[in-house]
Design an enzyme around this catalytic site. Structure first.
Site, PDB file in Angstrom:
ATOM      1  N   GLY A   9       0.822  -1.207   0.000  1.00 34.50           N
ATOM      2  CA  GLY A   9       0.000   0.000   0.000  1.00 34.50           C
ATOM      3  C   GLY A   9       0.850   1.248   0.000  1.00 34.50           C
ATOM      4  O   GLY A   9       0.551   2.226   0.683  1.00 34.50           O
ATOM      5  N   ASN A  60      -2.657  -7.652  -5.150  1.00 37.92           N
ATOM      6  CA  ASN A  60      -3.685  -7.573  -4.118  1.00 37.92           C
ATOM      7  C   ASN A  60      -3.258  -8.513  -3.006  1.00 37.92           C
ATOM      8  O   ASN A  60      -3.245  -9.734  -3.189  1.00 37.92           O
ATOM      9  CB  ASN A  60      -5.052  -7.976  -4.673  1.00 37.92           C
ATOM     10  CG  ASN A  60      -6.179  -7.647  -3.710  1.00 37.92           C
ATOM     11  OD1 ASN A  60      -5.999  -7.685  -2.493  1.00 37.92           O
ATOM     12  ND2 ASN A  60      -7.342  -7.332  -4.243  1.00 37.92           N
ATOM     13  N   ASN A  87       1.274  -2.327   5.265  1.00 36.73           N
ATOM     14  CA  ASN A  87       0.484  -1.104   5.390  1.00 36.73           C
ATOM     15  C   ASN A  87      -0.815  -1.152   4.595  1.00 36.73           C
ATOM     16  O   ASN A  87      -1.740  -0.401   4.883  1.00 36.73           O
ATOM     17  CB  ASN A  87       1.330   0.088   4.928  1.00 36.73           C
ATOM     18  CG  ASN A  87       0.520   1.356   4.792  1.00 36.73           C
ATOM     19  OD1 ASN A  87       0.105   1.953   5.782  1.00 36.73           O
ATOM     20  ND2 ASN A  87       0.268   1.767   3.552  1.00 36.73           N
ATOM     21  N   SER A 139      -4.156  -0.127  14.095  1.00 43.69           N
ATOM     22  CA  SER A 139      -4.912   1.108  14.286  1.00 43.69           C
ATOM     23  C   SER A 139      -5.391   1.189  15.734  1.00 43.69           C
ATOM     24  O   SER A 139      -5.582   0.160  16.389  1.00 43.69           O
ATOM     25  CB  SER A 139      -6.127   1.136  13.354  1.00 43.69           C
ATOM     26  OG  SER A 139      -7.018   2.177  13.691  1.00 43.69           O
ATOM     27  N   TYR A 152     -13.345  -3.172  10.376  1.00 47.28           N
ATOM     28  CA  TYR A 152     -11.998  -2.597  10.424  1.00 47.28           C
ATOM     29  C   TYR A 152     -11.339  -2.856  11.773  1.00 47.28           C
ATOM     30  O   TYR A 152     -10.180  -3.278  11.851  1.00 47.28           O
ATOM     31  CB  TYR A 152     -12.085  -1.097  10.154  1.00 47.28           C
ATOM     32  CG  TYR A 152     -10.755  -0.399  10.019  1.00 47.28           C
ATOM     33  CD1 TYR A 152      -9.995  -0.540   8.864  1.00 47.28           C
ATOM     34  CD2 TYR A 152     -10.265   0.417  11.036  1.00 47.28           C
ATOM     35  CE1 TYR A 152      -8.774   0.115   8.735  1.00 47.28           C
ATOM     36  CE2 TYR A 152      -9.055   1.072  10.912  1.00 47.28           C
ATOM     37  CZ  TYR A 152      -8.312   0.915   9.755  1.00 47.28           C
ATOM     38  OH  TYR A 152      -7.101   1.550   9.632  1.00 47.28           O
ATOM     39  N   LYS A 156      -7.953  -5.071  12.462  1.00 49.46           N
ATOM     40  CA  LYS A 156      -6.760  -4.481  13.056  1.00 49.46           C
ATOM     41  C   LYS A 156      -6.426  -5.099  14.413  1.00 49.46           C
ATOM     42  O   LYS A 156      -5.252  -5.184  14.788  1.00 49.46           O
ATOM     43  CB  LYS A 156      -6.934  -2.963  13.170  1.00 49.46           C
ATOM     44  CG  LYS A 156      -6.983  -2.250  11.822  1.00 49.46           C
ATOM     45  CD  LYS A 156      -5.718  -2.494  10.997  1.00 49.46           C
ATOM     46  CE  LYS A 156      -5.658  -1.627   9.762  1.00 49.46           C
ATOM     47  NZ  LYS A 156      -4.396  -1.815   8.985  1.00 49.46           N
TER      48      LYS A 156
END
Length: 244
Positions: A9, A60, A87, A139, A152, A156
């Site tokens: 990323g 990907n 990342n 995160s 998400y 994480k």
């Protein structure tokens, strides 16, 4: 041939800042991107302008074969994979009761499975080298949760568990595995937020400002350096004090 960093990323935002940080540190860079080749080529040129070699690779990360091919190509071109920065990540925000199966699975597949795929592939190279640094970008949502981010936050949080397990499994081969947990960082994702939303965010940040991508990149650079050789299995926050 110098040391090499593979940044997933790496075409924008935090990933771009990390790639540039490693270029400043003299690393050769492999910049992974999923779809925006133009942006990846721009980062490549920025890294090369700093006097290092840089290449781009479309993959990907949720696809195991593509992740393995990327690591293999990095090792083939540069002769080593000294640092892996996981990342690459996506968001599909929405309240849990309305979240679709697809939105949940897509985020888990890229953010968690993708991190696992790249870590597993790179660790095979690092095993033979008997050295390496892995930095996984998690995160604060994975630590404290966040409304509208069940997918998400779960992905994480999974990255944190993966980080700690990998640190235990790989330590005997001289491989350090750590995680960095950014808070609210100024990126394309935060640019679209309204002033009202940003104001509410700042109320939860003791330092009363959003972070910069460079704040994250600076910590990643430190964790990749010899100064961090005795640090592994840790989650370090770059969040202005959100999680204390």
């Amino acid at each position: 041939m110098g040391k090499t960093a593979l940044v997933t990323g790496g075409s924008r935002g935090i990933g771009r800042a990390i790639a540039l940080k490693f270029a400043q540190m003299g690393y050769n860079i492999m910049i992974n991107y999923a779809g925006n080749q133009e942006a990846a080529l721009k980062v490549k040129a920025e890294c090369e302008a700093l006097g290092v070699k840089a290449e781009i690779f479309a993959a990907n990360v949720k696809n195991s074969d593509e992740a393995q091919a990327m690591v293999k190509e990095t090792n083939s071109i540069f002769g080593s994979v000294d640092v892996l920065v996981n990342n690459a990540g996506i968001t599909r925000d929405g309240l849990m009761l309305r979240m679709t199966d697809e939105d949940f699975e897509d985020v888990i597949d890229v953010n968690l499975t993708g991190t696992f795929n790249c870590l597993r592939a790179a660790s095979k190279v690092m095993f033979k080298q008997r050295s390496g640094k892995v930095i996984n970008i998690t995160s604060v949502s994975g630590v404290g949760g966040n409304v509208g981010q069940a997918n998400y936050a779960a992905s994480k949080a999974g990255v944190i568990g993966l980080t700690k397990t990998a640190a235990r499994e790989l330590a005997a081969r001289g491989i350090n595995v750590n995680a960095v947990a950014p808070g609210y960082i100024e990126t394309d994702m935060t640019d679209v937020l309204s002033d009202e939303v940003k104001g509410k965010i700042l109320e939860s940040v003791p330092l009363k400002r959003l972070g910069k991508a460079e704040d994250v990149a600076n910590l990643v650079g430190f964790l990749a350096s010899e100064s961090a050789d005795y640090i592994t299995g840790q989650v370090l926050h770059v969040d202005g004090g959100m999680i204390i």
